[in-house]
Motif scaffolding. Structure first.
Motif: not given
Length: 307
Positions: A51, A70, A86, A100-101, A238
């Motif tokens: 993450p 996540l 996500l 978020v990725q 993402n």
């Protein structure tokens, strides 16, 4: 539900791809597959996922990249199936924006890539209208402006428009190189206008100097030449917000979500959409929730999650 019925249901979940070509019976020699059946997000590391926590491009200046955005959850539409979710949120300010990725190892180059994702045109809570970007892509680090070895292929869905247009659309992009500040990009791109709200299967065939892009089994573009990737890349998802178009600041955050059912890669192999569907169905029927036969790059490469 019997194992046979469950296998049939899982195969039915792949019906967003075209089954007009004969499926390949034998699996490619080296495959990566993850159906995100983890119990909770803390287990993603066991599958080789990282993450993102580092700030920076892309998105809103000052935004945080949050690993706690996540989550894993049961699929309400298919009993026994699990999904990766996500979640991104913004109150209209940099410090009030969370993106978020999630990244896999940097070891992927030629072959076939595919993922089944659920895009959403509207936020799950809060006012609608922020320029949110929902993605599936592969990328290498950008070492410096106009890095000649930079490689990236991505799908970017803009339900609320952005980047100079209010239109809902998805981009398929194969990159040559880029300079971030001021922005100057060299790439091949394709746009599909209209809503993609709901489940879709996105695919890239990367072989023989060509990048072929598919949406739900339909080939939509072919890129090549200088836009063909030249170095190993990581697999990424993402969810972020484009600068310069957020709604006014508000005490009520706007929350957007994107779901992923599975992701698949066949190294050095060109699979049709029907063949990908057959391989995913076979892996799930065999109970193979995660398979990683793709060897590390040689020499091994640093697998960062920051771009």
């Amino acid at each position: 539900m019997s194992s046979a019925l469950r296998a049939a249901a899982l195969a039915a979940a792949l019906t967003t791809v075209c089954l007009c070509q004969p499926a390949r019976a034998q699996a490619p020699a080296q495959v990566f597959f993850d159906d995100f059946s983890y119990r909770h997000s803390g287990e993603l590391g066991s599958g080789g996922w990282t993450p993102r926590s580092q700030t920076g491009h892309p998105g809103i200046p000052g935004a945080q990249w949050r690993s706690d955005a996540l989550s894993l959850l049961d699929d309400a539409e298919l009993k026994g199936n699990r999904l990766l979710r996500l979640r991104a949120a913004t109150d209209g300010t940099g410090q009030g924006t969370q993106q978020v990725q999630l990244c896999h190892a940097r070891k992927y180059l030629e072959g076939t890539y595919a993922a089944r994702l659920r895009f959403r045109d509207a936020p799950s809570s809060g006012a609608d209208g922020d320029p949110v970007i929902q993605t599936f892509y592969v990328v290498s680090p950008l070492k410096h402006d106009f890095d000649p070895e930079f490689s990236e292929i991505d799908w970017e869905y803009l339900p609320n428009g952005g980047w100079g247009s209010p239109d809902t659309r998805i981009y398929g992009i194969s990159w040559q190189t880029v300079k971030l500040e001021p922005w100057q990009a060299f790439n091949g791109s394709h746009q599909e206008r209209g809503s993609l709200n709901g489940w879709h299967t996105l695919m890239m065939q990367v072989l023989d100097g060509e990048v072929r892009l598919f949406i739900d089994g339909r080939q939509v573009a072919t890129h090549g030449g200088r836009n063909y990737p030249v170095v190993p890349m990581s697999i990424n998802f993402n969810l972020w917000f484009s600068p310069g178009g957020l709604l006014p600041a508000s005490a009520t955050p706007r929350v957007y979500e994107q779901d992923v059912d599975w992701v698949f890669h066949a190294r050095n192999a060109r699979l049709s959409p029907a063949e990908v569907a057959a391989q995913v169905a076979a892996l799930r029927q065999a109970g193979s929730a995660r398979v990683d036969q793709v060897p590390p790059a040689q020499p091994p490469l640093d697998s960062r999650c920051d771009f």
